[in-house]
Design a protein around this motif. Sequence first.
Motif, PDB file in Angstrom:
ATOM      1  N   ILE A 125       0.838  -1.199   0.000  1.00  0.00           N
ATOM      2  CA  ILE A 125       0.000   0.000   0.000  1.00  0.00           C
ATOM      3  C   ILE A 125       0.874   1.251   0.000  1.00  0.00           C
ATOM      4  O   ILE A 125       0.616   2.199  -0.754  1.00  0.00           O
ATOM      5  N   GLY A 126       1.927   1.258   0.804  1.00  0.00           N
ATOM      6  CA  GLY A 126       2.854   2.393   0.834  1.00  0.00           C
ATOM      7  C   GLY A 126       3.527   2.624  -0.509  1.00  0.00           C
ATOM      8  O   GLY A 126       3.691   3.763  -0.950  1.00  0.00           O
ATOM      9  N   ALA A 127       3.909   1.539  -1.172  1.00  0.00           N
ATOM     10  CA  ALA A 127       4.549   1.661  -2.481  1.00  0.00           C
ATOM     11  C   ALA A 127       3.593   2.225  -3.519  1.00  0.00           C
ATOM     12  O   ALA A 127       3.978   3.064  -4.346  1.00  0.00           O
ATOM     13  N   VAL A 128       2.339   1.795  -3.467  1.00  0.00           N
ATOM     14  CA  VAL A 128       1.346   2.306  -4.416  1.00  0.00           C
ATOM     15  C   VAL A 128       1.083   3.787  -4.162  1.00  0.00           C
ATOM     16  O   VAL A 128       1.011   4.592  -5.107  1.00  0.00           O
ATOM     17  N   VAL A 129       0.965   4.169  -2.901  1.00  0.00           N
ATOM     18  CA  VAL A 129       0.725   5.579  -2.566  1.00  0.00           C
ATOM     19  C   VAL A 129       1.922   6.431  -2.991  1.00  0.00           C
ATOM     20  O   VAL A 129       1.755   7.499  -3.592  1.00  0.00           O
ATOM     21  N   ALA A 130       3.144   5.969  -2.706  1.00  0.00           N
ATOM     22  CA  ALA A 130       4.343   6.725  -3.088  1.00  0.00           C
ATOM     23  C   ALA A 130       4.447   6.869  -4.604  1.00  0.00           C
ATOM     24  O   ALA A 130       4.780   7.945  -5.111  1.00  0.00           O
ATOM     25  N   THR A 131       4.154   5.802  -5.336  1.00  0.00           N
ATOM     26  CA  THR A 131       4.194   5.864  -6.794  1.00  0.00           C
ATOM     27  C   THR A 131       3.147   6.827  -7.334  1.00  0.00           C
ATOM     28  O   THR A 131       3.409   7.591  -8.274  1.00  0.00           O
TER      29      THR A 131
ATOM     30  N   CYS B 286       3.303  14.364  -9.120  1.00  0.00           N
ATOM     31  CA  CYS B 286       4.321  15.428  -9.139  1.00  0.00           C
ATOM     32  C   CYS B 286       4.954  15.556 -10.520  1.00  0.00           C
ATOM     33  O   CYS B 286       5.235  16.663 -10.984  1.00  0.00           O
ATOM     34  N   GLY B 287       5.171  14.429 -11.193  1.00  0.00           N
ATOM     35  CA  GLY B 287       5.724  14.472 -12.544  1.00  0.00           C
ATOM     36  C   GLY B 287       4.806  15.178 -13.514  1.00  0.00           C
ATOM     37  O   GLY B 287       5.251  15.972 -14.351  1.00  0.00           O
TER      38      GLY B 287
END
Length: 105
Positions: free
Chosen positions: A16-22, A28-29
């Motif tokens: 879940i953290g990885a999905v949110v960070a991505t 931002c990109g």
Amino acid sequence: MSATQAPSTAIPRRVIGAVVATSIMSFCGVIVETAMNITFPALMSHFGIVTSSLQWMTTLYLLVVVSITPLSETAVEFNIQYPNHVVQTRESRAPRASIPNKQAK
């Protein structure tokens, strides 16, 4: 596990953290690219170049960003070592030597 119990389908917190960070990084990109395209007129007048030149520079910028992303993953995958003065891990830190007081003689 008994035959009547269903297997756990909970999603791990790391996923879940990885999905949110991505998601945040992707957003931002998009914001950065939108801001860059909005500044085209100001950049063209400041550097004295035409639209096509600025579009090529934007394309080259995007190619560099897209190239660095998998290269950084490859560097992590192959565990590329950096000099100690660049990145220090807990294992590579040496205890600091105490500096003698020059005033006390």
